[in-house]
Scaffold this motif. Structure first.
Motif, PDB file in Angstrom:
ATOM      1  N   HIS A   7       1.028  -1.151   0.156  1.00 55.78           N
ATOM      2  CA  HIS A   7       0.030  -0.004  -0.188  1.00 55.78           C
ATOM      3  C   HIS A   7       1.076   1.352  -0.013  1.00 55.78           C
ATOM      4  O   HIS A   7       1.441   1.482   0.904  1.00 55.78           O
ATOM      5  CB  HIS A   7      -0.757   0.037   1.134  1.00 55.78           C
ATOM      6  CG  HIS A   7      -1.835   1.126   1.476  1.00 55.78           C
ATOM      7  ND1 HIS A   7      -2.671   1.037   2.422  1.00 55.78           N
ATOM      8  CD2 HIS A   7      -2.097   2.307   0.693  1.00 55.78           C
ATOM      9  CE1 HIS A   7      -3.543   2.296   2.396  1.00 55.78           C
ATOM     10  NE2 HIS A   7      -3.016   2.966   1.319  1.00 55.78           N
ATOM     11  N   HIS A  39      -5.083   6.691  -5.049  1.00 51.65           N
ATOM     12  CA  HIS A  39      -6.478   6.640  -4.941  1.00 51.65           C
ATOM     13  C   HIS A  39      -7.169   6.686  -6.049  1.00 51.65           C
ATOM     14  O   HIS A  39      -7.121   7.544  -6.891  1.00 51.65           O
ATOM     15  CB  HIS A  39      -6.833   8.024  -4.199  1.00 51.65           C
ATOM     16  CG  HIS A  39      -6.040   8.071  -2.766  1.00 51.65           C
ATOM     17  ND1 HIS A  39      -6.677   7.128  -1.776  1.00 51.65           N
ATOM     18  CD2 HIS A  39      -4.935   8.760  -2.260  1.00 51.65           C
ATOM     19  CE1 HIS A  39      -5.978   7.373  -0.660  1.00 51.65           C
ATOM     20  NE2 HIS A  39      -4.977   8.285  -0.936  1.00 51.65           N
ATOM     21  N   GLU A  67      -6.219   2.144  -4.528  1.00 52.84           N
ATOM     22  CA  GLU A  67      -6.967   2.295  -3.383  1.00 52.84           C
ATOM     23  C   GLU A  67      -8.390   3.007  -3.594  1.00 52.84           C
ATOM     24  O   GLU A  67      -8.350   3.972  -4.116  1.00 52.84           O
ATOM     25  CB  GLU A  67      -6.359   3.262  -2.231  1.00 52.84           C
ATOM     26  CG  GLU A  67      -6.958   3.345  -1.009  1.00 52.84           C
ATOM     27  CD  GLU A  67      -6.235   3.730   0.167  1.00 52.84           C
ATOM     28  OE1 GLU A  67      -4.921   4.578  -0.150  1.00 52.84           O
ATOM     29  OE2 GLU A  67      -6.525   3.804   1.285  1.00 52.84           O
ATOM     30  N   ASP A 168       1.804   2.387   3.638  1.00 48.92           N
ATOM     31  CA  ASP A 168       0.954   3.632   3.206  1.00 48.92           C
ATOM     32  C   ASP A 168       1.519   4.805   2.679  1.00 48.92           C
ATOM     33  O   ASP A 168       1.138   6.120   3.267  1.00 48.92           O
ATOM     34  CB  ASP A 168      -0.195   3.886   4.164  1.00 48.92           C
ATOM     35  CG  ASP A 168      -1.526   4.457   3.458  1.00 48.92           C
ATOM     36  OD1 ASP A 168      -1.425   4.859   2.443  1.00 48.92           O
ATOM     37  OD2 ASP A 168      -2.480   4.895   4.227  1.00 48.92           O
TER      38      ASP A 168
HETATM   39 ZN   LIG Z   1      -6.675   5.075   2.668  1.00 55.13          ZN
END
Ligand SMILES: [Zn+2]
Ligand SMILES: [Zn+2]
Length: 234
Positions: A7, A39, A67, A168
């Motif tokens: 991620h 995203h 994502e 992330d």
């Molecule tokens: Zn997120």
């Protein structure tokens, strides 16, 4: 055993670095596999994958991911070949990921910002109704994340899901801070490990004061830039 960070973001969404810079940084981070999960777009991931194939010397395998902003929070699709549109239910999103033989991971269900829309339940509350393959038990995206990760640990004990660790990272210096360990060497081994629930999440290191300062500085500059990206694409 190999390490994968599943991620992270590029400047095709709210990340700071280009797909090429992300692959270069990943090659020095200690992981062998990254999933690029911007995203609601696959563009950065496709470019990162293309670059990794041209630079085998960097020893980084790239999984194309996204994502996805669902009504019930963020869902990570891995091994994607087709774009998954945002603003659907998490259940429908996971079905669309599975229809293309992808893998669906519930992202950071207890973070302050899950991405869910108001009036809709958090996906973790209806997890029994959704065919997730894995859940992010380690999301190392900010200094407070270990607090919310502890709550996810309890879920994993009840659900038969793969336990996934990720950075992330929005700045490529943070790639590998959280990662997933599995038995094997390549992305197909990793897919098999997720599907048979044999993955192990880890922290590489914890946040230091300097990381927090960098993170705060990045957040404001990235937000400004990302707003411009969104306003030109929507
Ligand atoms: Zn997120
Ligand atoms: Zn993210």
């Amino acid at each position: 055993m190999a390490k994968a960070d599943l991620h992270l973001h590029t400047d095709f969404s709210d990340g700071l670095h280009s797909p090429r810079q992300v692959v270069q940084s990943a090659s020095k981070s200690g992981v062998q596999i990254i999933a690029v999960t911007d995203h609601d777009t696959m563009e950065g991931a496709l470019r990162a994958k293309e670059y990794s194939l041209r630079r085998p010397d960097l020893n980084i395998q790239v999984i194309v991911g996204e994502e996805v902003s669902t009504l019930n929070g963020h869902v990570i699709g891995l091994f994607l070949t087709r774009f998954v549109p945002p603003r659907l239910s998490a259940k429908r999103t996971v079905d669309l990921i599975h229809q293309q033989s992808g893998v669906a991971i519930l992202a950071h269900p207890f973070h302050l910002y899950t991405g869910k829309n108001s009036g809709h339940p958090n996906a973790v509350e209806i997890i029994d109704q959704i065919a997730f393959d894995g859940i992010e038990t380690i999301n190392h995206g900010d200094a407070l994340s270990s607090w919310s990760n502890k709550k996810t640990d309890k879920i994993i004990k009840k659900q038969r899901l793969a336990s996934i660790g990720c950075s992330d990272a929005h700045n490529s210096r943070f790639i590998g801070m959280g990662y997933t360990e599995f038995d094997g060497t390549n992305t197909e081994d990793l897919r098999a490990a997720i599907l048979s629930r044999r993955t192990k999440p880890h922290y590489n290191r914890s946040w230091k004061i300097n990381d927090i300062l960098v993170h705060l500085r990045d957040s404001s500059s990235v937000l400004n830039r990302y707003r411009k990206v969104l306003s030109t694409t929507s």
